[in-house]
Design an enzyme around this catalytic site. Sequence first.
Site, PDB file in Angstrom:
ATOM      1  N   GLY A   1       0.863  -1.185   0.000  1.00 55.11           N
ATOM      2  CA  GLY A   1       0.000   0.000   0.000  1.00 55.11           C
ATOM      3  C   GLY A   1       0.883   1.212   0.000  1.00 55.11           C
ATOM      4  N   GLU A   2       0.578   2.140   0.850  1.00 52.04           N
ATOM      5  CA  GLU A   2       1.370   3.365   0.937  1.00 52.04           C
ATOM      6  C   GLU A   2       1.900   3.477   2.366  1.00 52.04           C
ATOM      7  OE1 GLU A   2       2.155   5.059  -1.807  1.00 52.04           O
ATOM      8  OE2 GLU A   2       3.488   6.114  -0.448  1.00 52.04           O
TER       9      GLU A   2
ATOM     10  N   CYS B   1       6.214  -5.243   0.644  1.00 53.10           N
ATOM     11  CA  CYS B   1       6.323  -3.926   0.005  1.00 53.10           C
ATOM     12  C   CYS B   1       6.211  -2.784   1.025  1.00 53.10           C
ATOM     13  CB  CYS B   1       5.298  -3.835  -1.112  1.00 53.10           C
ATOM     14  SG  CYS B   1       5.763  -2.657  -2.371  1.00 53.10           S
TER      15      CYS B   1
ATOM     16  N   ILE C   1       5.531  -3.532  -7.452  1.00 52.65           N
ATOM     17  CA  ILE C   1       4.697  -2.364  -7.744  1.00 52.65           C
ATOM     18  C   ILE C   1       5.258  -1.174  -6.955  1.00 52.65           C
ATOM     19  CG2 ILE C   1       2.364  -1.395  -7.646  1.00 52.65           C
ATOM     20  CD1 ILE C   1       1.334  -4.320  -7.557  1.00 52.65           C
ATOM     21  N   ARG C   2       5.845  -0.271  -7.662  1.00 52.64           N
ATOM     22  CA  ARG C   2       6.496   0.896  -7.025  1.00 52.64           C
ATOM     23  C   ARG C   2       7.224   0.441  -5.737  1.00 52.64           C
ATOM     24  NH1 ARG C   2       4.694   5.488  -5.568  1.00 52.64           N
ATOM     25  NH2 ARG C   2       2.785   4.740  -4.629  1.00 52.64           N
TER      26      ARG C   2
ATOM     27  N   HIS D   1       5.091  -8.666  -4.175  1.00 57.10           N
ATOM     28  CA  HIS D   1       3.724  -8.978  -3.719  1.00 57.10           C
ATOM     29  C   HIS D   1       3.357 -10.443  -3.968  1.00 57.10           C
ATOM     30  CE1 HIS D   1       2.077  -4.934  -2.871  1.00 57.10           C
ATOM     31  NE2 HIS D   1       3.046  -4.543  -3.670  1.00 57.10           N
TER      32      HIS D   1
ATOM     33  N   GLU E   1       1.140 -12.151  -2.675  1.00 52.77           N
ATOM     34  CA  GLU E   1      -0.313 -12.352  -2.583  1.00 52.77           C
ATOM     35  C   GLU E   1      -0.992 -12.160  -3.940  1.00 52.77           C
ATOM     36  OE1 GLU E   1       1.328  -9.726  -1.703  1.00 52.77           O
ATOM     37  OE2 GLU E   1       0.151  -7.905  -2.028  1.00 52.77           O
TER      38      GLU E   1
HETATM   39  N1  GLN Z   1       5.602   2.869  -2.922  1.00 51.33           N
HETATM   40  C1  GLN Z   1       4.941   2.410  -1.740  1.00 51.33           C
HETATM   41  C2  GLN Z   1       5.532   3.052  -0.488  1.00 51.33           C
HETATM   42  O1  GLN Z   1       6.515   3.690  -0.554  1.00 51.33           O
HETATM   43  C3  GLN Z   1       5.008   0.911  -1.622  1.00 51.33           C
HETATM   44  C4  GLN Z   1       4.269   0.292  -2.777  1.00 51.33           C
HETATM   45  C5  GLN Z   1       3.595  -1.007  -2.468  1.00 51.33           C
HETATM   46  O2  GLN Z   1       3.352  -1.368  -1.322  1.00 51.33           O
HETATM   47  N2  GLN Z   1       3.207  -1.685  -3.519  1.00 51.33           N
HETATM   48  O3  GLN Z   1       4.985   2.884   0.567  1.00 51.33           O
END
Ligand code: GLN
Length: 188
Positions: A47-48, A79, A133-134, A169, A171
Amino acid sequence: MTIAVLAVQGAFIEHEKKLEKLGASCIELRKAEDLEQHYDGLVLPGGESTVQGKLLKELGMYDTIKSQIEAGMPVLATCAGLILLADNLEGGEPGHLQTMPVTVKRNAYGRQLGSFHTEADLEGIGEVPMTFIRAPYVAEAGDGVQVLATVEDRIVAVKYKNQLALAFHPELDENDEIHKAFLAMCEK
Ligand code: GLN
């Protein structure tokens, strides 16, 4: 076996589906009282991380989760979850839970490679699919941190005591081996 999944933001449902398919029951952690239930393991989803870290504090969950992890609660972090665990973030941002002696670089793959998929060897498991993902990577691993996987010379999976942390990820892919390994950690 009951697994608690941090459900304040991000990709938590996908972890629940996978864990339930493997026979575990899941509970969602959304507020401080949820932490009073019994559970055998904890998932910190993607997530973020900035938002998740802020919500952990605002919702009064930060101290309990940090002490549960320090007391040995098995954790699977993916992540943003890896970012939450890290002692240090590159670039001078403050860390969050700081239960793992690693330095993490966030959004580490640049615009072009913001998201990508590959397969690589994960120690103890073998070849697994990896969806980034990022994603962050681990720029420095401190004492006692076991490096489980690297992709293009960057560390993308680590284990430290009771904490298994991944830049990708698992999952989101069909392969269940990482979640199985995590449930085995929770059985001990
Ligand atoms: N870019 C997100 C962060 O810095 C992490 C991305 C993710 O969990 N897929 O928190």
